[in-house]
Structures are given as C-alpha cells and as structure tokens.
Design an enzyme around this catalytic site. Structure first.
Site, PDB file in Angstrom:
ATOM      1  N   ARG A 187       1.741   8.340  12.596  1.00  8.31           N
ATOM      2  CA  ARG A 187       2.724   8.250  11.511  1.00  8.31           C
ATOM      3  C   ARG A 187       3.865   9.182  11.853  1.00  8.31           C
ATOM      4  O   ARG A 187       3.675  10.401  11.964  1.00  8.31           O
ATOM      5  CB  ARG A 187       2.100   8.650  10.168  1.00  8.31           C
ATOM      6  CG  ARG A 187       3.138   8.879   9.080  1.00  8.31           C
ATOM      7  CD  ARG A 187       2.545   8.990   7.697  1.00  8.31           C
ATOM      8  NE  ARG A 187       2.049   7.694   7.261  1.00  8.31           N
ATOM      9  CZ  ARG A 187       1.754   7.412   5.991  1.00  8.31           C
ATOM     10  NH1 ARG A 187       1.894   8.309   5.054  1.00  8.31           N
ATOM     11  NH2 ARG A 187       1.310   6.217   5.670  1.00  8.31           N
ATOM     12  N   HIS A 232       5.676  -0.606   8.405  1.00 13.78           N
ATOM     13  CA  HIS A 232       4.358  -0.090   8.001  1.00 13.78           C
ATOM     14  C   HIS A 232       3.347  -1.241   8.163  1.00 13.78           C
ATOM     15  O   HIS A 232       2.807  -1.760   7.181  1.00 13.78           O
ATOM     16  CB  HIS A 232       4.423   0.412   6.554  1.00 13.78           C
ATOM     17  CG  HIS A 232       3.305   1.323   6.153  1.00 13.78           C
ATOM     18  ND1 HIS A 232       2.249   1.648   6.999  1.00 13.78           N
ATOM     19  CD2 HIS A 232       3.061   1.978   4.983  1.00 13.78           C
ATOM     20  CE1 HIS A 232       1.424   2.471   6.358  1.00 13.78           C
ATOM     21  NE2 HIS A 232       1.885   2.685   5.150  1.00 13.78           N
ATOM     22  N   GLN A 267      -0.245  -1.235   6.475  1.00  7.67           N
ATOM     23  CA  GLN A 267      -0.261  -1.464   5.032  1.00  7.67           C
ATOM     24  C   GLN A 267      -0.211  -2.955   4.715  1.00  7.67           C
ATOM     25  O   GLN A 267      -0.946  -3.451   3.859  1.00  7.67           O
ATOM     26  CB  GLN A 267       0.942  -0.757   4.384  1.00  7.67           C
ATOM     27  CG  GLN A 267       1.013  -0.938   2.888  1.00  7.67           C
ATOM     28  CD  GLN A 267      -0.138  -0.250   2.160  1.00  7.67           C
ATOM     29  OE1 GLN A 267      -0.338   0.945   2.330  1.00  7.67           O
ATOM     30  NE2 GLN A 267      -0.887  -0.990   1.355  1.00  7.67           N
ATOM     31  N   ASP A 326       7.395  -0.847  -4.207  1.00  7.22           N
ATOM     32  CA  ASP A 326       7.147   0.433  -3.533  1.00  7.22           C
ATOM     33  C   ASP A 326       8.011   1.463  -4.244  1.00  7.22           C
ATOM     34  O   ASP A 326       8.938   1.113  -4.989  1.00  7.22           O
ATOM     35  CB  ASP A 326       7.526   0.311  -2.040  1.00  7.22           C
ATOM     36  CG  ASP A 326       7.152   1.531  -1.224  1.00  7.22           C
ATOM     37  OD1 ASP A 326       6.378   2.382  -1.722  1.00  7.22           O
ATOM     38  OD2 ASP A 326       7.647   1.649  -0.083  1.00  7.22           O
ATOM     39  N   CYS A 374       1.764  -0.248  -2.497  1.00  2.72           N
ATOM     40  CA  CYS A 374       1.108   0.460  -1.393  1.00  2.72           C
ATOM     41  C   CYS A 374       0.671   1.875  -1.791  1.00  2.72           C
ATOM     42  O   CYS A 374      -0.178   2.452  -1.121  1.00  2.72           O
ATOM     43  CB  CYS A 374       2.016   0.483  -0.172  1.00  2.72           C
ATOM     44  SG  CYS A 374       3.580   1.316  -0.444  1.00  2.72           S
ATOM     45  N   ARG A 428      -7.146  -0.853   3.193  1.00  6.17           N
ATOM     46  CA  ARG A 428      -6.589  -0.123   4.334  1.00  6.17           C
ATOM     47  C   ARG A 428      -7.706   0.151   5.337  1.00  6.17           C
ATOM     48  O   ARG A 428      -7.534   0.009   6.554  1.00  6.17           O
ATOM     49  CB  ARG A 428      -5.956   1.210   3.886  1.00  6.17           C
ATOM     50  CG  ARG A 428      -4.707   1.088   3.032  1.00  6.17           C
ATOM     51  CD  ARG A 428      -3.539   0.496   3.809  1.00  6.17           C
ATOM     52  NE  ARG A 428      -3.205   1.250   4.990  1.00  6.17           N
ATOM     53  CZ  ARG A 428      -2.428   2.346   5.014  1.00  6.17           C
ATOM     54  NH1 ARG A 428      -1.888   2.790   3.889  1.00  6.17           N
ATOM     55  NH2 ARG A 428      -2.151   2.977   6.143  1.00  6.17           N
TER      56      ARG A 428
HETATM   57  N1   CP Z   1       0.428   3.643   1.413  1.00  4.65           N
HETATM   58  C1   CP Z   1       0.298   4.714   2.216  1.00  4.65           C
HETATM   59  O1   CP Z   1       0.635   4.645   3.399  1.00  4.65           O
HETATM   60  O2   CP Z   1      -0.277   5.794   1.620  1.00  4.65           O
HETATM   61  P1   CP Z   1      -0.292   7.278   2.216  1.00  4.65           P
HETATM   62  O3   CP Z   1       1.148   7.721   2.332  1.00  4.65           O
HETATM   63  O4   CP Z   1      -1.074   8.085   1.226  1.00  4.65           O
HETATM   64  O5   CP Z   1      -0.943   7.241   3.559  1.00  4.65           O
END
Ligand code: CP
Length: 321
Positions: A104, A131, A134, A230, A270, A298
């Site tokens: 990430r 992403h 997700q 989101d 998400c 996830r």
């Molecule tokens: N949706 C998501 O990626 O959650 P986090 O930021 O908690 O990993």
C-alpha cells in the site's frame, strides 16, 4: 509446465476469464478457509504499508497465515524504504526472501517499479490511482448475494462521490472486465481521468458492458443492482474536509437515492465510512447494506488472488477442481 510471473497492479492486469477464475477461487475460500495452502512451509509474504489500514492489514495478515505462509508486515515508519531506500533495491532484497510482495503506497509508479525489479508477484494494496483488491472483494460480495460469479456479467453498478479517486478508477476497469454496465457519478472537477475512461470503454466493448460517467447522481443509480460510495476525503486530506465536502452533498447515498435503484439493490462501501456524510446511517446500517460481508470478503478475495498469482508463477493448472 513453465510458469509466468504475473502481478496485480491495476484491475486490468487480468482479463475477463482470469477475473472470473479469481472470484470463483474466492467463493471456494468462502466455503473452506483452508481450501488451498500455497505458502505452506511457511513461506514469507511481504505486506508493506506506507499509509494507515485496518481491513487491508488484517485481511492480508490473516489471509497469508491461512494460506500456510508467514505475513511479514512492515510499516513505512519502521523500514528503510520509509527513509528513502530506493524501491528497486527493496524489490531486489524482498524478492530473495519472500514468495510475494503486497504494498500500500502513494504513486502508481512505485508499485510498477517494485514489480519491474521483483521476481515474485507484486500486489497493489491501494495506490493513489487504484484499489484492485477492494473491488475483487466487492464483486465477490455481489456474487455471494446474487447467485454466483456468472451473475456479475450484465449487472449495473453505480459509484457515487469522488469519481476521480482510486475506487472510481478501479470500478471502471474491473467492472468493464466483468462485462458490467458501470456508472460513475461525481461533481465537475472530481471526474475520472480521460485515459482511464477510454481504457474502461475499450474493455467494456470487449466484454459486453458499458461505461457512463455523469454529474447526475439520479441517472447513475436508476435501476442499479449495486450502489457504491467512498469517503469524500481521501487519506491525508482530512484537514480539508469542510472545503472538499461541499460539492459532494448531491451524491450522498441516502434512502431517497437508494429508492431509485432496483428494490433488491445492494449497498457497499469500502470503509471506513462517515455516517451523515457520503452515506446516511439509515442506508449503511439498513437492510440493503452488505458492508460487513464486503469487509470479510477482503480476506477471501485476496487469498484467491495470491493463490492465483502464485499458481501462475508455478505453472499450476486451474485450482477450480
Ligand atoms: N477499504 C480499505 O482498504 O480499508 P483499510 O484502509 O482499513 O485497509
């Protein structure tokens, strides 16, 4: 059989059939969390974070362990990468110790550089642009509730809010690959980049879907099978909430907007969510919301993705037996 090194850096790194294989594997992992253990040994999987996370961190940590592996979770603040060590050198080192790298980070170029120098699969666990993990989980959630993976093709999905963000981009590409009708709505100034829209349109044409980018929230949700939103303010922009949130109010997912979608439409987010902002409590905590299944998925979707990627590298036949 010789294998192929594959990565998941953006949603269109897999084609229609491959996306279906990953989602079918996700359904298998939903039924049996130890369906397959490709990292038995345990083999290490690096899981790197340059940004905060709850779901991604927990799902990859638990997921790699359930795949028989060891999740080597490293935060930016505790790594040399976070102090400026080149991505290339990090890739060269991690690739000698791990079976896959999950990251990430900020710029898409960073995961691309990691993939260029790694000799193990690299997975984008969120960048500023995409992403993909997700959206695999989100599509698995639709499959879970709407009759399986085959049901995705031809469905209409609507995303509302900041349509210039990574989630909008990923819905456009992944939805087009799935053969869905993808509608994305946001205010002027917060619409997706033209190159991403063009890629999505080409993929949609190949797979029998369609793309609509609009500023009209009602047009986007009308008769949709699933509505997504989101947060209006992405990570690092929280200080600008009052200014940034202003243009987004017409895109708030509330009961009135949801009533325009199909009566059995799903709602997904998400997370983390801000009740009373991008979604009302009545919707996210209401009967159409499947956000907790989405969060759980996830785990299953990412285990499926890692299993598929490592299977490709090892030249294994389909695991869908
Ligand atoms: N949706 C998501 O990626 O959650 P986090 O930021 O908690 O990993």
């Amino acid at each position: 059989m010789a294998g192929t090194l594959r990565h998941m850096l953006r949603d269109d790194d897999v084609n229609h059939e491959e996306q279906k294989q990953i989602l079918e594997l996700g359904m298998k992992f939903r039924e049996d969390r130890h369906y397959h253990m490709p990292f038995a040994g345990p083999q290490g999987v690096a899981v790197l974070f340059d940004k905060p996370s709850t779901r991604t961190r927990s799902s990859f940590s638990v997921g790699v362990a359930e795949l028989g592996g060891y999740p080597l979770v490293i935060d930016k603040s505790s790594s040399q990468l976070g102090r400026g060590e080149p991505v290339e050198d990090t890739a060269r080192v991690l690739t000698r110790m791990t079976s896959a790298i999950v990251w990430r980070t900020f710029g898409q170029d960073r995961v691309e550089t990691m993939a260029k120098y790694a000799t193990v699969p690299v997975v984008n666990a969120l960048t500023d642009d995409f992403h993909p993990c997700q959206v695999l989980a989100d599509f698995l959630t639709i499959a879970q509730h709407k009759g399986g993976v085959d049901a995705l093709e031809g469905m209409t999905i609507a995303y509302l809010g900041d349509a210039a963000n990574n989630m909008a981009n990923s819905y456009l590409l992944a939805g087009a690959i799935a053969g869905m009708h993808v509608r994305v709505a946001g205010p002027n100034g917060f619409l997706p980049r033209q190159d991403i829209v063009e890629d999505a349109e080409r993929l949609a044409a190949d797979n029998g879907g369609s793309i609509l980018v609009t500023t009209d929230a009602k047009e986007a949700v009308r008769d949709a099978d699933c509505v997504f939103t989101d947060t209006w303010v992405s990570m690092g922009e929280e200080g600008e909430y009052a200014i940034r949130s202003k243009p987004f109010w017409p895109y708030q997912v509330n009961e009135e907007l949801m009533s325009l979608a199909k009566p059995d439409a799903l709602f997904q987010h998400c997370l983390p969510a801000y009740r009373g902002k991008e979604v009302t409590a009545a919707v996210i905590d209401g009967p159409q919301s499947v956000v907790w299944d989405e969060a759980e998925n996830r785990l299953h979707a990412q285990k499926a993705l890692l299993t598929w990627l490592i299977g490709q590298q090892r030249g294994e036949q389909s695991l869908l037996v």
